[in-house]
Design a protein around this motif. Structure first.
Motif, PDB file in Angstrom:
ATOM      1  N   LEU A   1      46.886  33.165  31.586  1.00 34.63           N
ATOM      2  CA  LEU A   1      45.539  32.891  31.100  1.00 34.63           C
ATOM      3  C   LEU A   1      45.608  32.702  29.585  1.00 34.63           C
ATOM      4  O   LEU A   1      45.472  33.642  28.809  1.00 34.63           O
ATOM      5  CB  LEU A   1      44.604  34.043  31.462  1.00 34.63           C
ATOM      6  CG  LEU A   1      43.114  33.841  31.184  1.00 34.63           C
ATOM      7  CD1 LEU A   1      42.596  32.585  31.874  1.00 34.63           C
ATOM      8  CD2 LEU A   1      42.321  35.055  31.635  1.00 34.63           C
TER       9      LEU A   1
ATOM     10  N   PRO B   1      44.543  31.078  25.841  1.00 35.39           N
ATOM     11  CA  PRO B   1      43.276  30.789  25.163  1.00 35.39           C
ATOM     12  C   PRO B   1      43.117  29.306  24.862  1.00 35.39           C
ATOM     13  O   PRO B   1      44.101  28.573  24.742  1.00 35.39           O
ATOM     14  CB  PRO B   1      43.387  31.601  23.870  1.00 35.39           C
ATOM     15  CG  PRO B   1      44.859  31.610  23.575  1.00 35.39           C
ATOM     16  CD  PRO B   1      45.532  31.697  24.924  1.00 35.39           C
TER      17      PRO B   1
ATOM     18  N   GLU C   1      38.695  38.286  26.102  1.00 34.28           N
ATOM     19  CA  GLU C   1      38.538  39.048  27.338  1.00 34.28           C
ATOM     20  C   GLU C   1      39.068  38.235  28.519  1.00 34.28           C
ATOM     21  O   GLU C   1      38.717  37.064  28.684  1.00 34.28           O
ATOM     22  CB  GLU C   1      37.053  39.391  27.551  1.00 34.28           C
ATOM     23  CG  GLU C   1      36.729  40.067  28.852  1.00 34.28           C
ATOM     24  CD  GLU C   1      37.509  41.359  29.048  1.00 34.28           C
ATOM     25  OE1 GLU C   1      38.227  41.450  30.063  1.00 34.28           O
ATOM     26  OE2 GLU C   1      37.426  42.257  28.183  1.00 34.28           O
ATOM     27  N   ALA C   2      39.939  38.867  29.323  1.00 37.91           N
ATOM     28  CA  ALA C   2      40.507  38.180  30.478  1.00 37.91           C
ATOM     29  C   ALA C   2      39.557  38.145  31.658  1.00 37.91           C
ATOM     30  O   ALA C   2      39.673  37.277  32.528  1.00 37.91           O
ATOM     31  CB  ALA C   2      41.824  38.855  30.883  1.00 37.91           C
ATOM     32  N   ASP C   3      38.628  39.086  31.717  1.00 41.05           N
ATOM     33  CA  ASP C   3      37.663  39.144  32.811  1.00 41.05           C
ATOM     34  C   ASP C   3      36.457  38.288  32.433  1.00 41.05           C
ATOM     35  O   ASP C   3      35.656  38.663  31.566  1.00 41.05           O
ATOM     36  CB  ASP C   3      37.247  40.591  33.056  1.00 41.05           C
ATOM     37  CG  ASP C   3      36.369  40.748  34.286  1.00 41.05           C
ATOM     38  OD1 ASP C   3      35.754  39.754  34.707  1.00 41.05           O
ATOM     39  OD2 ASP C   3      36.295  41.874  34.819  1.00 41.05           O
ATOM     40  N   LEU C   4      36.319  37.153  33.078  1.00 38.80           N
ATOM     41  CA  LEU C   4      35.261  36.216  32.712  1.00 38.80           C
ATOM     42  C   LEU C   4      33.875  36.844  32.856  1.00 38.80           C
ATOM     43  O   LEU C   4      32.957  36.537  32.096  1.00 38.80           O
ATOM     44  CB  LEU C   4      35.363  34.959  33.580  1.00 38.80           C
ATOM     45  CG  LEU C   4      34.518  33.755  33.160  1.00 38.80           C
ATOM     46  CD1 LEU C   4      34.880  33.302  31.751  1.00 38.80           C
ATOM     47  CD2 LEU C   4      34.711  32.614  34.151  1.00 38.80           C
TER      48      LEU C   4
ATOM     49  N   LEU D   1      32.875  38.625  29.653  1.00 39.01           N
ATOM     50  CA  LEU D   1      32.838  37.840  28.425  1.00 39.01           C
ATOM     51  C   LEU D   1      31.385  37.591  28.013  1.00 39.01           C
ATOM     52  O   LEU D   1      30.609  36.990  28.764  1.00 39.01           O
ATOM     53  CB  LEU D   1      33.576  36.520  28.639  1.00 39.01           C
ATOM     54  CG  LEU D   1      33.992  35.752  27.382  1.00 39.01           C
ATOM     55  CD1 LEU D   1      34.997  36.542  26.575  1.00 39.01           C
ATOM     56  CD2 LEU D   1      34.571  34.400  27.761  1.00 39.01           C
TER      57      LEU D   1
ATOM     58  N   GLY E   1      33.250  33.588  22.587  1.00 37.55           N
ATOM     59  CA  GLY E   1      33.969  34.144  23.726  1.00 37.55           C
ATOM     60  C   GLY E   1      35.253  33.377  24.006  1.00 37.55           C
ATOM     61  O   GLY E   1      35.225  32.161  24.199  1.00 37.55           O
TER      62      GLY E   1
ATOM     63  N   HIS F   1      38.191  33.308  26.650  1.00 34.57           N
ATOM     64  CA  HIS F   1      38.646  33.784  27.950  1.00 34.57           C
ATOM     65  C   HIS F   1      40.164  33.684  27.999  1.00 34.57           C
ATOM     66  O   HIS F   1      40.725  32.588  28.177  1.00 34.57           O
ATOM     67  CB  HIS F   1      38.014  32.928  29.049  1.00 34.57           C
ATOM     68  CG  HIS F   1      38.350  33.386  30.441  1.00 34.57           C
ATOM     69  ND1 HIS F   1      38.526  32.515  31.489  1.00 34.57           N
ATOM     70  CD2 HIS F   1      38.527  34.631  30.948  1.00 34.57           C
ATOM     71  CE1 HIS F   1      38.802  33.197  32.581  1.00 34.57           C
ATOM     72  NE2 HIS F   1      38.815  34.481  32.278  1.00 34.57           N
TER      73      HIS F   1
END
Length: 560
Positions: free
Chosen positions: A210, A212, A322-325, A328, A336, A338
């Motif tokens: 994931l 950026p 933040e990896a958890d959408l 975010l 933001g 992701h």
């Protein structure tokens, strides 16, 4: 662009011969175990039940180590901890119906804490799926529905040929950022029937990266380099992505003070001149973060605890990685990004310009002095003594697991974890009973290091059965039980809110005698002797229990 794992591998002559002539006596359970082994699993947790017996039978024909616990929720907590400390997927084998449902609290915690747990549960026979009317033992109308809101992904198997692919897909899901628990269910008849399918060979289940978006990290780098009062909130995502070193490098490059969330303990050196430590429940820290003109939030959703119970109101520009959408910008508007924390911090380090600030350390020192003055003004000598004794007794690299108890609430704010990924608690979902079974999972992951579990007497009763597990497997866990005669933190909450507490006072056993009845050495200690007794227990091979009769209290809140 072609990657090695995109290539179709041609089997060797020996592999073809083996595939055409699989060994006799295998079942669908063997396909489960073979798939786990080739995915890289070495240890599995669980508890057998009627619908899952074929998986457990297959374990004896495999090289996997099985750590069986006495309650499914505790097995889930052990798997959660194994996943946290290793960063690897922790398989959890369960039965159907009641046995499966007993794991829900643990899977909720794994989801909240982003722990990669792969739960594989039995199911009623294929003919009974989706009906709820066939009268099978343990039958649920829709077993998946009970887990779909808790785990990252749900996978159902209906034939033996689907087993390797379903488990591989679940494995990939568990390890793709944000890590988390996943659910696979396999009917009893699919597991128990004999199979002529080939023995499973290496399975491809690479997690998706994931990364950026570069235009967003370019803007973030510009904001940080040109900020007047930057600050950083480092959450659990920094720890899980092994990005602590990159966080330190970025903070030093732009001279940004760093506060770690309770889930991000150890992500930043506690005594560093830029360290605001973890005093998130202190208004002085909240005020400082609100005053930042650029606030970088890495690996945190700024939830209830990280936002001082939602009283935090930033006035500057927020940049959130933040990896958890779903998390975010869920609590505050932000730039933001992701992404996995490690990849995003790497991108920032490649582009951000240095921003020297000779006053940053002074500003940090002023905040910490205000925090200390506030704590010094309260009658909290006993609490500070007990927490200091635990820190002095615990080796720097030894992991600790804290239940939802007053001493843990203190530790969230005041405990120096010293190293990343060494302090863990149930603050993600907040359920009782996490500390001791989780510590067993960590001890199974690394038998060379002592592990500490901390519980109150109320939370300890959830895990008493696992003293048998600790003894059976010789796990190096020292269990500190702070015995205050009830649910201490709930006693405080109720007294503050209603003037008196109801339902919080508990009859409890003699924990020392009870531990010894399991063959586990135990000692009753005092605040003055705690450091020495705890150090001795941690140095002992195998499990041990230290009981501290003490009525601790929390420091006064400052979020009201």
């Amino acid at each position: 662009m072609t990657h090695d794992h995109d290539l179709v591998l041609r089997p060797t002559a020996a592999q073809t011969e083996a595939a055409l002539n699989p060994p006799a006596g295998r079942t669908g359970g063997d396909l489960v175990v073979e798939t786990l082994a080739w995915l890289g699993a070495t240890t599995v947790f669980g508890l057998p039940g009627q619908h899952a017996l074929a998986m457990f039978d297959a374990l004896r024909r495999s090289r996997l180590r099985y750590v069986g616990l006495r309650v499914e929720s505790n097995a889930g907590f052990a798997a959660d901890a194994y996943g946290r400390v290793t960063g690897e997927v922790a398989p959890l084998l369960l039965s159907a119906g009641p046995g499966a449902l007993m794991s829900l609290a643990a899977l909720q915690e794994a989801g909240a804490a982003s722990a990669p747990v792969l739960a594989i549960a039995g199911q009623v026979p294929v003919a009974g799926l989706g009906g709820g009317r066939h009268g099978h033992l343990h039958e649920l109308r829709d077993q998946q529905a009970s887990f779909r809101d808790v785990v990252k992904s749900v996978h159902t198997v209906r034939t033996q040929s689907q087993i390797p692919s379903a488990i591989a897909a679940a494995w990939q899901s568990a390890l793709t950022a944000p890590h988390g628990p996943v659910w696979v269910e396999i009917p009893q008849d699919v597991l128990s029937a004999g199979t002529s399918l080939p023995v499973v060979t290496p399975v491809d289940a690479f997690p998706d990266e994931l990364a950026p978006r570069p235009e967003l990290t370019a803007v973030a780098a510009h904001l940080l380099a040109n900020a007047e009062r930057p600050a950083i909130v480092a959450g659990g995502g920094v720890v899980r992505s092994d990005a602590s070193g990159k966080l330190l490098a970025l903070a030093e490059r732009v001279d940004a003070p760093v506060v770690t969330t309770f889930g991000g303990k150890g992500a930043f050196p506690w005594e560093h001149p830029l360290s605001l430590q973890s005093w998130l429940e202190d208004r002085h820290t909240t005020d400082f973060l609100e005053d930042a003109d650029v606030l970088l939030v890495v690996g945190s959703g700024l939830g209830e605890l990280s936002s001082n119970y939602h009283t935090f109101a930033p006035r500057g520009r927020v940049v959130q990685i933040e990896a958890d959408l779903g998390k975010l910008e869920s609590n505050h508007p932000a730039l933001g990004i992701h992404a996995d924390a490690r990849l995003a911090l790497s991108a920032l380090l490649e582009t951000v310009e240095a921003r020297p600030d000779e006053h940053a350390a002074d500003r940090v020192r002023t905040v910490l002095e205000k925090v200390r003055e506030r704590i010094d003004g309260q009658d909290l000598a006993l609490e500070r003594q007990v927490l200091a004794a635990v820190r002095e007794a615990l080796p720097d690299g030894a992991p600790s697991f804290w239940d939802m108890t007053i001493l843990a609430y203190w530790a969230w704010s005041a405990f120096d974890a010293r190293r990343p990924n060494t302090m863990h608690s149930a603050q993600g979902a907040g359920g009782l009973g996490y500390g001791f079974p989780a510590a067993l999972g960590a001890a199974a992951a690394d038998p060379t290091t002592p592990v500490l579990a901390v519980s109150g007497d109320g939370g300890a009763m959830y895990g008493i059965a696992e003293l048998a597990t600790a003894r059976q497997h010789g796990l190096n866990v020292t269990w500190l039980i702070v015995d205050d005669g009830g649910y201490g933190i709930l006693r405080e909450y109720m007294t503050d809110a209603f003037g008196e507490a109801t339902g919080t006072e508990l009859a409890r056993p003699d924990f020392v005698a009870l531990a010894e009845s399991f063959g586990v050495p135990a000692v009753r200690t005092s605040p003055g002797a705690l450091r020495e007794d705890l150090a001795k227990s941690l140095a002992r091979t195998g499990p041990s229990v230290v009981v501290l009769p003490a009525r601790l209290k929390m420091f006064a809140p400052t979020h009201l």
